[in-house]
Structures are given as structure tokens and as C-alpha cells.
Design an enzyme around this catalytic site. Structure first.
Site, short mmCIF file in Angstrom:
data_model
loop_
_atom_site.label_atom_id
_atom_site.label_comp_id
_atom_site.label_asym_id
_atom_site.label_seq_id
_atom_site.Cartn_x
_atom_site.Cartn_y
_atom_site.Cartn_z
N ASP A 3 0.82 -1.21 0.00
CA ASP A 3 0.00 0.00 0.00
C ASP A 3 0.86 1.27 0.00
O ASP A 3 2.10 1.20 -0.01
CB ASP A 3 -0.95 -0.04 1.21
CG ASP A 3 -2.33 0.48 0.89
OD1 ASP A 3 -2.44 1.36 0.02
OD2 ASP A 3 -3.30 0.02 1.52
N ASP A 28 -10.56 3.15 -3.34
CA ASP A 28 -11.26 1.95 -2.87
C ASP A 28 -12.66 1.79 -3.44
O ASP A 28 -13.45 2.74 -3.48
CB ASP A 28 -11.33 1.97 -1.34
CG ASP A 28 -9.95 1.74 -0.73
OD1 ASP A 28 -8.96 1.72 -1.48
OD2 ASP A 28 -9.89 1.59 0.50
C1 GAL Z 1 -6.32 1.05 1.34
C2 GAL Z 1 -6.45 0.00 0.25
C3 GAL Z 1 -7.54 -0.97 0.68
C4 GAL Z 1 -7.17 -1.59 2.01
C5 GAL Z 1 -6.89 -0.51 3.05
C6 GAL Z 1 -6.33 -1.09 4.33
O1 GAL Z 1 -5.31 1.95 0.98
O2 GAL Z 1 -6.78 0.62 -0.96
O3 GAL Z 1 -7.70 -1.94 -0.32
O4 GAL Z 1 -6.03 -2.40 1.83
O5 GAL Z 1 -5.96 0.44 2.56
O6 GAL Z 1 -6.09 -0.10 5.30
#
Ligand code: GAL
Length: 432
Positions: A150, A215
Site C-alpha cells: 500500500d 477503494d
Molecule cells: C487502502 C487499500 C484498501 C485496504 C486498506 C487497508 O489503501 O486501498 O484496499 O487495503 O488500505 O487499510
């Protein structure tokens, strides 16, 4: 001095090398599996993951090909150990992640894990910045097969002296080094930086998939906007490197069955990673039936053609219009078995969707095609020149596989399905 010709050849070679996918032997095809984030966010533990895995087996999803179980954020303690390692939260994972990996492997699953290229993960757990190699060694020791990486909580520029490419390359190198040192296959690298920095231009040089958007949420507006955005970058996807349209929301929120089918069809035929993201303990049979549509899955996992479908006509809007609520409606692409078409009704009321076969570049002019409906699993006869489907429900989808069925009938009029530039041998334009 080198000739202009050979300099050009070298330049072409360099360009070809720069854009070609990272073939390190893993994830030639899209990963199929499960990730608990969409249904549970941080509320995961070993019991839940094992119940999920058992349900995946019992419901036939494992047999359908979904063989990864991926942890997302929040599996670790908020602090590293005294020696600097990440520590699985013992309250959630009493046998550690390696214990979980062993139990999942006994059920036939590989395990994926999550980390972040910054100081902290998005939920505030330790990130892998400046600990890339150490963390990768640990993941490798635990038997992890995939890393979702991430992009939250990035250090200041005067610390990184890197752009995103640079931060992700550090982990890429750690993956390659650890594979070499351990003799195990490289861990699959799933980039999650939400489509920043035109990742579809360079993601394939670093990992096997890259998220292209923020997301996903379980509403049609979110699905439509992801389809719309990705409709402009389908060329980035092929074997070993693909646009990741985010984890599936089938079974979540207020998606209708038609929306769920459109969701699954678009993700599968655009060759996205397919990660189920609903609570498997009370998933409906309708959703299981969609997820196990073997004719759709076969195209996602096509071993011969790795490319995505692409729009050939936008339909609701003029071609090449970006409209996050009304994406392109008419799509096609080659497969090992024929030409696949996806028609999406982006309107809020039922619609008739029609196209001329040769609007798709993979259809041969002057030929007729057998039509297979990939949702009703029925043969729909022979299409000559065109195809039309009435009453496609709002946000509904039609998925068709067309196979060449020989020359079209003799003396068919007009002589050309598309008249633009079509003339007699004497140069006379007789139709159109
Ligand atoms: C976001 C990501 C999500 C999930 C989340 C966890 O940045 O796009 O899919 O992994 O973080 O905190």
C-alpha cells in the site's frame, strides 16, 4: 560509429524492454482468491480466516480456482519487536502467520499478506519503509506467496529522495533477492497505490498487478466509475502484469443480482485479479453461482490470450467520453476460443443493445458466427452481420462468445456491413 539503423534497433529494443511485463515466473494469469477487507476491514482473526477457507472449499470456490487467501491491513501489532521485526497480533493469530499459512496450505490455499511502502499502513500499523528486506525475509520464512503493498503515510521527500516508482522498486528488489537467496519462487507483488502516477505505464516493470483507482464500494456508482476509468487503460493488461480493479463487492451492500453479474463479468473479462470480498459464512447461492460461472472464469484464466476486453463503442455517450456513471457499453476481445463480447446497460431502465459484428476488430468481415451466451449457458444460433438483445435490465450485462461458423450466406445485401471506403473493383461506391 554506429549506423542510424542499428541505433534505432537498440532504441526499439530498449523501449520494448522497458514496457514489457516483469516475467519472473509467477502470476502469469490473474490471481483468484479471497480478501477479507471489503467485508470485515480490521476485524479479522485466525478463526474467521479458517472458517472462510473451509467455506470456500465447501461451496466449490476452491475447486473453481480461487486458491489464494489474502490478509489485508491490521494483522500485526502496532510496534515492531525489540529486534525490529513485524509481530503478528497474538490475540488475532495465536499461532502466528506461519501457523495460519500451514493450516491454509492443508486446505489447498496459498496465503497473501499486506504491508505498506510508508512509515505506517493505512490503518496505522507498522509499514515496511526502510525495512523492506527484513520484512520480505520474514514473509518468505512464513511461507507467504503474495504481498499487497500500500501507499499510505509516505516519508518526507528529503528522506525518500524517491518517487513512487523508487519506493516500490526497493520492495521489488527485496522480493527478487529473497527469492534468489531462498531458492523459493518470488512472492507475487500486488501494487496498491490507487492509480497514482499513471501506474499503468510502469507497474508491469515492478509487479504483477496494480490497483488503478481508490477503494471500491458496494454501489453501482462505484462499479461504474471503476469500469469507466479502466476502459481507457485496457492496453496495459497482459500476461504477468494487469490493471487491478480492486477486490470484488459481490454479496455486499445493495448490489442487485444484475449489478453483481455486470461487476463479475467486467472484472473477469478485463483480466483483473479476482478477490472475493464478502462474508463467506452467509453468502447467498446466487452470489456463489455468479462467482463460479466457469465460462466467464475460463476467459479470465485464458492460457493463450492475456489481454483485456476493450470498448469498441461507448453507446450511451459519444466514443471516448469519460462518464463515471455511464461507462462504455460495447466491448470485445480475443480469446483462445473465439471473440468475447460484453454489453453493459449503463442506463437506469431496460434497454435494447445492438451491434454490427465487424465493429469488433477481431470479427472477420463476410463470415457468420455462432453465439454462446455465457450467462444463460445456451447456444443462441448463428449471427449474421449483427446481434441484438432486447430488455437488458438496468445495470445488466450480456456476455457472448462468438465463434467463426463459416462464410455468411451468398449474395447478402448490402455487400459490405460497413460501407465506409467499400467500393466495387471499378471504384464505384454503390452502397451506404
Ligand atoms: C487502502 C487499500 C484498501 C485496504 C486498506 C487497508 O489503501 O486501498 O484496499 O487495503 O488500505 O487499510
Amino acid at each position: 560509429m554506429r549506423s542510424a539503423g542499428s541505433a534505432l534497433a537498440v532504441a526499439i529494443l530498449l523501449i520494448a524492454r522497458r514496457v514489457s511485463a516483469l516475467d519472473n515466473g509467477v502470476a502469469r494469469l490473474p490471481v483468484l482468491g479471497y480478501n477479507a477487507w471489503n467485508a470485515f476491514q480490521c476485524n479479522v482473526d485466525e478463526d474467521l480466516i479458517l472458517q472462510t477457507a473451509n467455506q470456500m472449499v465447501a461451496l466449490g470456490l476452491k475447486d473453481a480456482g480461487y486458491n489464494f487467501i489474502n490478509l489485508d491491513d491490521c494483522w500485526a501489532l502496532k510496534n515492531r519487536s525489540d529486534t525490529g521485526d513485524l509481530v503478528p497480533d497474538p490475540a488475532k493469530f495465536p499461532d502466528g502467520i506461519s501457523g495460519l499459512v500451514t493450516k491454509l496450505a492443508a486446505l489447498g490455499f496459498k496465503t497473501g499478506i499486506y504491508s505498506d511502502s510508508g512509515w505506517f499502513t493505512c490503518a496505522g500499523y507498522p509499514g515496511s519503509w526502510a525495512n523492506e528486506k527484513r520484512d520480505l525475509e520474514l514473509f518468505n520464512e512464513w511461507g507467504i506467496s503474495l504481498l499487497k503493498y500500500d501507499n499510505c503515510n509516505i516519508p518526507f521527500d528529503n528522506i525518500t529522495r524517491q518517487n513512487e516508482i523508487g519506493r516500490y522498486q526497493v520492495m521489488q528488489k527485496a522480493i527478487a533477492d529473497v527469492a534468489e537467496e531462498s531458492g523459493k519462487p518470488p512472492i507475487i507483488f500486488s501494487l496498491c497505490e490507487w492509480g497514482w502516477q499513471q501506474v499503468w505505464l510502469w507497474g508491469k516493470t515492478i509487479g504483477q498487478s496494480w490497483r488503478t483507482t481508490g477503494d471500491i464500494s458496494p454501489q453501482w456508482s462505484s462499479l461504474a466509475s471503476i469500469i469507466n476509468f479502466n476502459s481507457f487503460i485496457t492496453m496495459a493488461t497482459d500476461f504477468y502484469g494487469r490493471n487491478d480493479m480492486d477486490m470484488l463487492q459481490l454479496g455486499n451492500g445493495d448490489l442487485t443480482i444484475d449489478e453483481a453479474k455486470a461487476h463479475f463479468t467486467a472484472w473477469a473479462l478485463m483480466k483483473s485479479t479476482l478477490l472475493i470480498g464478502t462474508d463467506m459464512r452467509n453468502v447467498s447461492q446466487d452470489v456463489v453461482d455468479i462467482l463460479t460461472n466457469s465460462e466467464i472464469l475460463a476467459i479470465n484464466q485464458d492460457p493463450v490470450v492475456g489481454t483485456s476486453i476493450s470498448p469498441f463503442r461507448w453507446g450511451f455517450n459519444p466514443d471516448w467520453t469519460s462518464d463515471s456513471l455511464h461507462p462504455a457499453q460495447y466491448w470485445s476481445g480475443p480469446t483462445q476460443d473465439g471473440v468475447v463480447f460484453m454489453l453493459v446497460n449503463v442506463a437506469d431502465s431496460p434497454a435494447t443493445l445492438s451491434f454490427n459484428l465487424t465493429e469488433s476488430p477481431w470479427i472477420r468481415a463476410g463470415r457468420q458466427y455462432s453465439v454462446r451466451d455465457l450467462w444463460s449457458h445456451t447456444d443462441e444460433g448463428i449471427a449474421v452481420r449483427s446481434f441484438s438483445r432486447d430488455d437488458v435490465p438496468p445495470h445488466g450485462v450480456v456476455a457472448l462468445l462468438l465463434k467463426d461458423a463459416g462464410d455468411e450466406p451468398d449474395a447478402l445485401m448490402p455487400q459490405c456491413a460497413v460501407w465506409y471506403q467499400c467500393v466495387t473493383q471499378d471504384g464505384i461506391h454503390v452502397g451506404g
